[in-house]
Design a protein around this motif. Structure first.
Motif, PDB file in Angstrom:
ATOM      1  N   ALA A   1       0.584 112.928 -20.931  1.00 38.27           N
ATOM      2  CA  ALA A   1      -0.317 111.994 -21.589  1.00 38.27           C
ATOM      3  C   ALA A   1      -1.322 111.572 -20.741  1.00 38.27           C
ATOM      4  O   ALA A   1      -2.598 111.622 -21.141  1.00 38.27           O
ATOM      5  N   ALA A   2      -1.171 111.323 -19.377  1.00 37.26           N
ATOM      6  CA  ALA A   2      -2.203 110.858 -18.446  1.00 37.26           C
ATOM      7  C   ALA A   2      -2.903 112.039 -18.163  1.00 37.26           C
ATOM      8  O   ALA A   2      -4.143 111.967 -17.802  1.00 37.26           O
ATOM      9  N   PHE A   3      -2.366 113.057 -18.092  1.00 36.78           N
ATOM     10  CA  PHE A   3      -3.042 114.332 -17.628  1.00 36.78           C
ATOM     11  C   PHE A   3      -4.228 114.657 -18.752  1.00 36.78           C
ATOM     12  O   PHE A   3      -5.260 114.952 -18.287  1.00 36.78           O
ATOM     13  N   VAL A   4      -3.434 114.695 -19.869  1.00 36.00           N
ATOM     14  CA  VAL A   4      -4.614 115.156 -21.084  1.00 36.00           C
ATOM     15  C   VAL A   4      -5.617 114.222 -21.103  1.00 36.00           C
ATOM     16  O   VAL A   4      -6.629 114.284 -21.323  1.00 36.00           O
ATOM     17  N   CYS A   5      -5.421 112.947 -21.302  1.00 34.35           N
ATOM     18  CA  CYS A   5      -6.227 111.768 -21.465  1.00 34.35           C
ATOM     19  C   CYS A   5      -7.125 111.642 -20.557  1.00 34.35           C
ATOM     20  O   CYS A   5      -8.313 111.363 -20.685  1.00 34.35           O
ATOM     21  N   LEU A   6      -6.667 111.911 -19.242  1.00 37.65           N
ATOM     22  CA  LEU A   6      -7.705 111.546 -18.376  1.00 37.65           C
ATOM     23  C   LEU A   6      -8.802 112.726 -17.975  1.00 37.65           C
ATOM     24  O   LEU A   6      -9.975 112.425 -17.743  1.00 37.65           O
ATOM     25  N   LEU A   7      -8.211 113.919 -18.205  1.00 38.48           N
ATOM     26  CA  LEU A   7      -8.754 115.052 -18.389  1.00 38.48           C
ATOM     27  C   LEU A   7      -9.872 114.819 -19.375  1.00 38.48           C
ATOM     28  O   LEU A   7     -11.099 115.148 -19.354  1.00 38.48           O
ATOM     29  N   ALA A   8      -9.541 114.827 -20.712  1.00 37.53           N
ATOM     30  CA  ALA A   8     -10.537 114.717 -21.879  1.00 37.53           C
ATOM     31  C   ALA A   8     -11.729 113.509 -21.539  1.00 37.53           C
ATOM     32  O   ALA A   8     -12.872 113.716 -21.846  1.00 37.53           O
ATOM     33  N   THR A   9     -11.141 112.186 -21.202  1.00 39.63           N
ATOM     34  CA  THR A   9     -12.179 111.230 -20.951  1.00 39.63           C
ATOM     35  C   THR A   9     -13.019 111.574 -19.745  1.00 39.63           C
ATOM     36  O   THR A   9     -14.423 111.220 -19.852  1.00 39.63           O
ATOM     37  N   THR A  10     -12.729 112.243 -18.793  1.00 42.86           N
ATOM     38  CA  THR A  10     -13.350 112.454 -17.638  1.00 42.86           C
ATOM     39  C   THR A  10     -14.429 113.696 -17.996  1.00 42.86           C
ATOM     40  O   THR A  10     -15.800 113.473 -17.595  1.00 42.86           O
TER      41      THR A  10
ATOM     42  N   LEU B   1       3.599 104.824 -24.809  1.00 42.79           N
ATOM     43  CA  LEU B   1       4.390 103.696 -24.844  1.00 42.79           C
ATOM     44  C   LEU B   1       5.759 103.767 -25.141  1.00 42.79           C
ATOM     45  O   LEU B   1       6.055 104.555 -26.590  1.00 42.79           O
ATOM     46  N   GLY B   2       6.814 103.482 -24.243  1.00 39.19           N
ATOM     47  CA  GLY B   2       7.938 103.556 -24.835  1.00 39.19           C
ATOM     48  C   GLY B   2       8.658 104.822 -24.746  1.00 39.19           C
ATOM     49  O   GLY B   2       9.503 105.238 -25.348  1.00 39.19           O
ATOM     50  N   ARG B   3       8.082 105.938 -24.012  1.00 35.50           N
ATOM     51  CA  ARG B   3       8.548 107.315 -24.253  1.00 35.50           C
ATOM     52  C   ARG B   3       8.926 107.791 -22.606  1.00 35.50           C
ATOM     53  O   ARG B   3       8.807 107.015 -21.718  1.00 35.50           O
ATOM     54  N   HIS B   4       9.533 108.887 -22.593  1.00 40.14           N
ATOM     55  CA  HIS B   4       9.987 109.254 -21.205  1.00 40.14           C
ATOM     56  C   HIS B   4       8.787 109.539 -20.097  1.00 40.14           C
ATOM     57  O   HIS B   4       7.736 109.668 -20.721  1.00 40.14           O
ATOM     58  N   TRP B   5       9.086 109.644 -19.046  1.00 45.26           N
ATOM     59  CA  TRP B   5       8.146 109.798 -18.059  1.00 45.26           C
ATOM     60  C   TRP B   5       7.553 111.241 -17.990  1.00 45.26           C
ATOM     61  O   TRP B   5       6.314 111.294 -17.806  1.00 45.26           O
TER      62      TRP B   5
ATOM     63  N   ALA C   1       2.874 108.147 -14.342  1.00 46.20           N
ATOM     64  CA  ALA C   1       4.164 108.343 -15.189  1.00 46.20           C
ATOM     65  C   ALA C   1       5.021 107.662 -14.018  1.00 46.20           C
ATOM     66  O   ALA C   1       5.880 107.238 -14.574  1.00 46.20           O
ATOM     67  N   ARG C   2       5.024 107.344 -12.702  1.00 44.63           N
ATOM     68  CA  ARG C   2       5.827 106.743 -11.840  1.00 44.63           C
ATOM     69  C   ARG C   2       5.928 105.241 -12.267  1.00 44.63           C
ATOM     70  O   ARG C   2       6.858 104.426 -12.156  1.00 44.63           O
ATOM     71  N   GLN C   3       4.409 104.711 -12.603  1.00 48.22           N
ATOM     72  CA  GLN C   3       4.476 103.408 -13.046  1.00 48.22           C
ATOM     73  C   GLN C   3       5.072 103.079 -14.412  1.00 48.22           C
ATOM     74  O   GLN C   3       5.396 101.661 -14.423  1.00 48.22           O
ATOM     75  N   GLN C   4       5.121 104.071 -15.185  1.00 42.47           N
ATOM     76  CA  GLN C   4       5.537 103.757 -16.525  1.00 42.47           C
ATOM     77  C   GLN C   4       7.209 103.720 -16.767  1.00 42.47           C
ATOM     78  O   GLN C   4       7.752 103.147 -17.442  1.00 42.47           O
TER      79      GLN C   4
END
Length: 137
Positions: free
Chosen positions: A57-66, A47-51, A133-136
């Motif tokens: 964050a998306a890569f790690v979070c999606l990997l870990a939750t999957t 939230l509020g950070r660079h792309w 990342a593009r959506q952010q």
């Protein structure tokens, strides 16, 4: 994730069609459950950070939750198979057996199950991370 598992199992000429279908559905359900949770966690982290942070964050979070949720579904199925040999529910012996069965299932999933994500699952993970990342921006 289900398509990745299906492709790997079909290429390996694995077991029976019913078992291939079950494992593919397990991976698809794990991926479907993990996607919204992973996106939510990635939004919290980035939230509020660079792309670049959003992409990582998306890569790690999606990997870990999957992996976590698919492994959890695998553990539930694994535990349901071994339940017939366990003690009555909610006893101390049952609790120990439950913990050991679930831990064994997660270990077995990590060792044998993660290979079914290669290569299609990781391609999908990379594409979803780029999309996030593009959506952010």
């Amino acid at each position: 994730m289900g398509a990745s598992a299906l492709a790997n199992l079909l290429l390996d000429d694995w077991e029976t069609p019913a078992k291939i279908r079950f494992v593919s559905l397990l991976y698809a359900a794990g991926g479907a459950l993990a996607f919204p949770v992973g996106l939510f966690l990635a939004r919290l982290v980035s939230l509020g950070r660079h792309w670049q942070v959003a992409l990582a964050a998306a890569f790690v979070c999606l990997l870990a939750t999957t992996i976590g949720l698919t492994g959890g579904l695998f553990a539930l199925q694994y535990r349901s198979y071994y339940a017939q040999w366990h003690e009555p529910a909610l006893t101390i012996a049952w609790s120990i057996q439950f913990v050991h069965t679930v831990a064994t299932a997660f270990y077995q999933f990590i060792v044998l199950g993660i290979r079914l994500y290669f290569p299609l699952g990781f391609i999908a993970l990379a594409l979803a991370s780029i999309w996030f990342a593009r959506q952010q921006r």
